[in-house]
Design a protein around this motif. Structure first.
Motif: not given
Lengths: 321, 293, 252
Positions: A68, A72, A231, A237
């Motif tokens: 994630a 991101a 994400a 997150i």
């Protein structure tokens, strides 16, 4: 060992059924829950994959988190689209797993579990403390999944829940087919052998270290893929999402369905654990207590999971051990 | 300079000895009934709550509350073995089921504490106020009591394991359960006692730490640090648990003073990383020793 | 074929195997006997790579294999059947044997993953070969049964089948007839003879002296980790030392 043809037929039927779901379910809220079922089932599949090779990891959520965060950051800092960031984050997560796994996998059993717990904790601390990862607040305003434009034919925008549902279905099937390829190839048999009796497998010429490492890397890459989706779907997150408790829930999803059913088990397990409390409107406060009790009862009375009820009837009641 | 070192060593010993006890209890549970008891931290929390409840709510004397903490956690631990793990232990491939059952227990205890005591943390007044001076070193009485109690319990544990019949039985069972059962040792009883002793150690640690830190439902998270200590010391080794706990305590206390709390955490991981790099099985463990099989 | 020089293994203060010399020639059956705790299984585990010797050397076909890992030793052509019926309990009989083919894959890994025709062809060939082994050992009818459902005798035979699947040159059998009925024992002796006729070299650890006498060309006796004596079955049977080791001094 089921034959690959049965697996292919089973997967096709499953895909068809799952693809029909949005025709029946219209509520965006329930669609959201189903999307969560899909993503968590991906993580539970990863747990089962590692379990086959005799590795019980309590650090799956950490690799989910790595996926994630990487995805991101790739999207925010390098302006990559989701379609680039997603495979890259899976590859990077796999690479991280390779580096860490080289050391961890040497020491299976209790040692491995302890190390993965500690690893999970270090990952959360790193997410929370390193400035790159945005501290305790995490990362916000992650761009949503980029639309697909194919000129003159169609374009898909991932705004509605239904589109996201099909995306997670696609990713789920991707991972399911990928893992199944490993299971039906030679690797699957080697993993099973290692999981059942590592010493014997080794004496038959199986390099258990290498196969365990492979399971760890492949599983972690799958978890990273799920993390990338998470994400971009949520848009934000935070570090504590990826702690050890999340991994415990991942274990529950897999075990409730039955660890002997690497694709269907996670779906059933995650479906029940996520949807039933919502439908029954169980108070959030007592939900963990019920879950805990359920786990203990499950282990005592139905250690092979819910799906074993169906298959046992077929095979003329064999004692479950 | 010397007095500063002495001060920091005493601080480190205080934290370190608590971790020694916690790690020793979990090492017992890991090696004798071979239960990966992830609910262990919740017994620490329970011990702390009982002490807090006893002294603050019911106005009992500190030591009575402490004994209550020990008894309650010990008995609960033994019962949890008999009611849950006893049934899973003889099943083939019991490794995963045992962990899962322990997770279930952890969730029940964790959420139960949240429901009963609420999310807020409860501080309590020190039972042993005041300071003592040894030359240049100034120590709070509370810390001194903590150190003495921890040393005392470590001594009792040593005597229990080395000198008593049940201690010998525990070691025999950890070696070969099948053979020792032939020699008239009842493994179930030994496992129950071990779980009881292990959980009581956790409860005791919680009890003596309750006045030092505030009592809160998330105290159970200490299991992570305890696992770290065990990883450092070596899986199967009691002495390793002692060494690991002391190294942890000293690293933290020196780290706190010289580089601050956050960096001390990172320094700790570095120290552990370096040790594990050279000794993959922990300080006193055997690398590759697979307790699960 | 196998040569062991002054092999020693300490477990803490205990000396399990003490300066044992051993040589085994091609296609012979050698019996390894001795009282309980004499170090027979430890010696096996030192040869097949489960344990690392404290000192001494192991040579296999002229190559120094001291301290090799178990899977490497297996690749070189030494395999064993275990004392207890050690099998992959939840796999079918055929899949159990299949594991032994692990190291003989020639096709590239990704081809196997994608199930290309060449990989499938190879797998079919292995399947045929595995079935041949099962037929040779008389288990062909049970090939789809789960290993845990077999009788004790069949499980032990399956253990030997699994060892044969790795196509070993040297086969170590650890108490192959332990716990078997007399008829099962007869079958096992026949099978071991048939295996030897195929040109394999066999080392047998066994307590049942009748089996040792009827199978072995040569016997090595271990006691307290040391080699007590070595010779033909008749020599060993007549030796006072051996009788003493087995029955204790009180008898004499």
């Amino acid at each position: 060992m089921t034959s690959p043809y049965k697996r292919i037929i089973g997967l096709t039927v499953l895909t068809f059924i799952l693809a029909m779901v949005p025709l029946i379910v219209k509520s965006p809220y329930y669609m959201h829950l189903l999307i969560m079922v899909g993503m968590n089932a991906m993580l539970a599949m990863t747990f089962i994959l590692m379990l086959r090779a005799g590795l019980i990891s309590l650090g799956i959520a950490a690799f989910w988190g790595i996926g994630a965060y990487v995805s991101a950051l790739l999207a925010l800092r390098l302006d990559l689209s989701f379609w680039m960031a997603m495979p890259l984050s899976a590859i990077i997560t796999g690479a991280v797993a390779l580096c860490i796994g080289c050391v961890l996998v040497k020491n299976p059993g209790f040692g491995f579990i302890i190390e993965t717990v500690v690893l999970g904790e270090i990952a959360v601390l790193a997410f929370a403390h390193l400035p790159l990862f945005g501290g305790y607040k995490g990362i916000v305003s992650i761009p949503p999944v980029d639309p697909i434009h194919i000129p003159f034919l169609f374009s898909i925008e991932f705004v509605s829940k239904t589109a996201s549902y099909y995306l997670i279905l696609f990713l789920f099937l991707l991972v399911a087919i990928g893992y199944s390829a490993f299971y039906s190839a030679w690797t699957g048999r080697a993993w099973l052998a290692i999981g059942l009796n590592p010493r014997l497998a080794e004496s038959k010429g199986v390099n258990i270290y290498r196969y365990r490492l492979l399971a760890f890397v492949v599983g972690s890459a799958g978890a990273g893929l799920a993390g990338s989706f998470y994400a971009h779907y949520y848009g934000a997150i935070a570090p504590t999402t990826f702690n050890v408790f999340k991994t415990i829930y991942i274990h529950i999803f897999a075990i409730l369905g039955g660890v002997g059913f690497p694709v269907l088990g996670p779906i059933i397990g995650a479906f029940i654990m996520i949807l039933v409390p919502e439908v029954l409107r169980v108070a959030k406060e007592i939900e963990p207590i019920i879950t805990g009790l359920l786990l203990i009862l499950l282990v005592l009375f139905l250690p092979q999971g819910l799906l074993s009820l169906l298959s046992r009837r077929k095979k003329n009641a064999r004692p479950v051990g | 300079m010397l007095s500063l070192a002495g001060q920091l060593i005493i601080e480190g010993l205080g934290i370190g000895l608590v971790y020694v006890l916690l790690a020793a209890g979990l090492v017992l549970i890991l090696n004798i009934p071979r239960v990966f008891f992830i609910a262990y931290g919740q017994f620490y929390m329970l011990g702390a709550y009982i002490l807090w409840g006893g002294t603050v709510l019911f106005k009992l004397p500190f030591f009575i509350s402490l004994i209550l903490s020990i008894l309650a956690t010990g008995i609960l631990g033994a019962i949890s073995y008999r009611l849950i793990f006893y049934y899973i232990q003889n099943v083939r491939d019991n490794f995963l089921p045992i962990i899962v059952a322990a997770m279930g227990l952890m969730m029940i205890m964790q959420q139960g504490a949240l429901l009963v005591f609420g999310t807020s943390s409860h501080g309590m007044q020190s039972e042993f106020p005041g300071l003592i001076e040894f030359g240049d070193i100034i120590v709070s009485v509370e810390k001194l009591v903590l150190i003495i109690l921890a040393l005392l319990v470590t001594g009792i544990l040593y005597v229990l394991l080395q000198k008593t019949k049940i201690g010998r039985a525990m070691r025999a069972v950890s070696f070969r359960a099948d053979i020792s059962s032939l020699q008239g040792i009842n493994p179930t009883l030994v496992y129950m006692v071990t779980m009881g002793v292990g959980c009581a150690l956790s409860g005791f640690a919680g009890g003596i730490m309750a006045p030092v830190y505030a009592v809160s439902p998330d105290m159970g998270g200490i299991i992570l640090t305890v696992l770290l200590v065990i990883m450092l010391g070596g899986m199967g080794s009691m002495l390793g648990a002692v060494l690991g706990g002391l190294i942890l305590g000293l690293t933290l206390s020196f780290g706190h003073y010289f580089i601050g709390a956050d960096l001390a955490q990172i320094a700790l991981f570095l120290v552990i990383g370096i040790i594990l790099f050279f000794k993959p099985g922990g300080l006193l463990g055997n690398p590759g020793e697979d307790l699960s099989s | 074929m196998l040569k062991v020089n002054k092999l020693t293994k300490h477990f803490g203060g205990l000396v399990a195997v003490n300066e044992v010399d051993l040589h085994i020639d091609s296609s012979e059956i050698v019996g390894l006997i001795g009282p309980n705790g004499a170090g027979k299984s430890t010696l096996f585990n030192l040869i097949n790579g489960f344990l690392k010797p404290t000192s001494g050397e192991v040579f296999f076909e002229g190559m120094d294999i001291t301290g090799f890992k178990a899977h490497d030793v297996s690749h070189l052509g030494i395999d064993q059947s275990f004392q207890a019926s050690t099998l992959f309990q939840r796999l079918s009989v055929l899949d159990n044997v299949f594991i032994g083919y692990h190291m003989r894959y020639k096709t590239k890994y990704w081809k196997r993953l994608l199930r290309t025709p060449s990989a499938l062809k190879e797998e079919r060939a292995f399947r045929k070969d595995a079935l041949e082994i099962l037929t040779f050992m008389g288990l062909q009818k049970l090939r789809d049964e789960q290993a845990e459902n077999l009788s004790h005798g069949h499980q032990k035979i399956l253990g030997v089948c699994m060892a044969l699947a790795t196509k070993p040159k040297l086969l170590l059998l650890d108490e192959p007839v332990a716990g078997m009925s007399p008829t099962e024992t007869e079958t096992m002796i026949e099978l071991i003879r048939k295996i030897q006729e195929k040109g394999l070299t066999i080392v047998v650890v066994e307590h049942d002296m009748k089996v040792i006498m009827s199978l072995c060309d040569r016997i090595v006796v271990l006691n307290y980790g040391r080699k007590l004596m070595e010779g033909s079955p008749n020599e060993v049977l007549k030796s006072d030392e051996v009788i003493e080791a087995y029955l204790g001094k009180a008898e004499i």
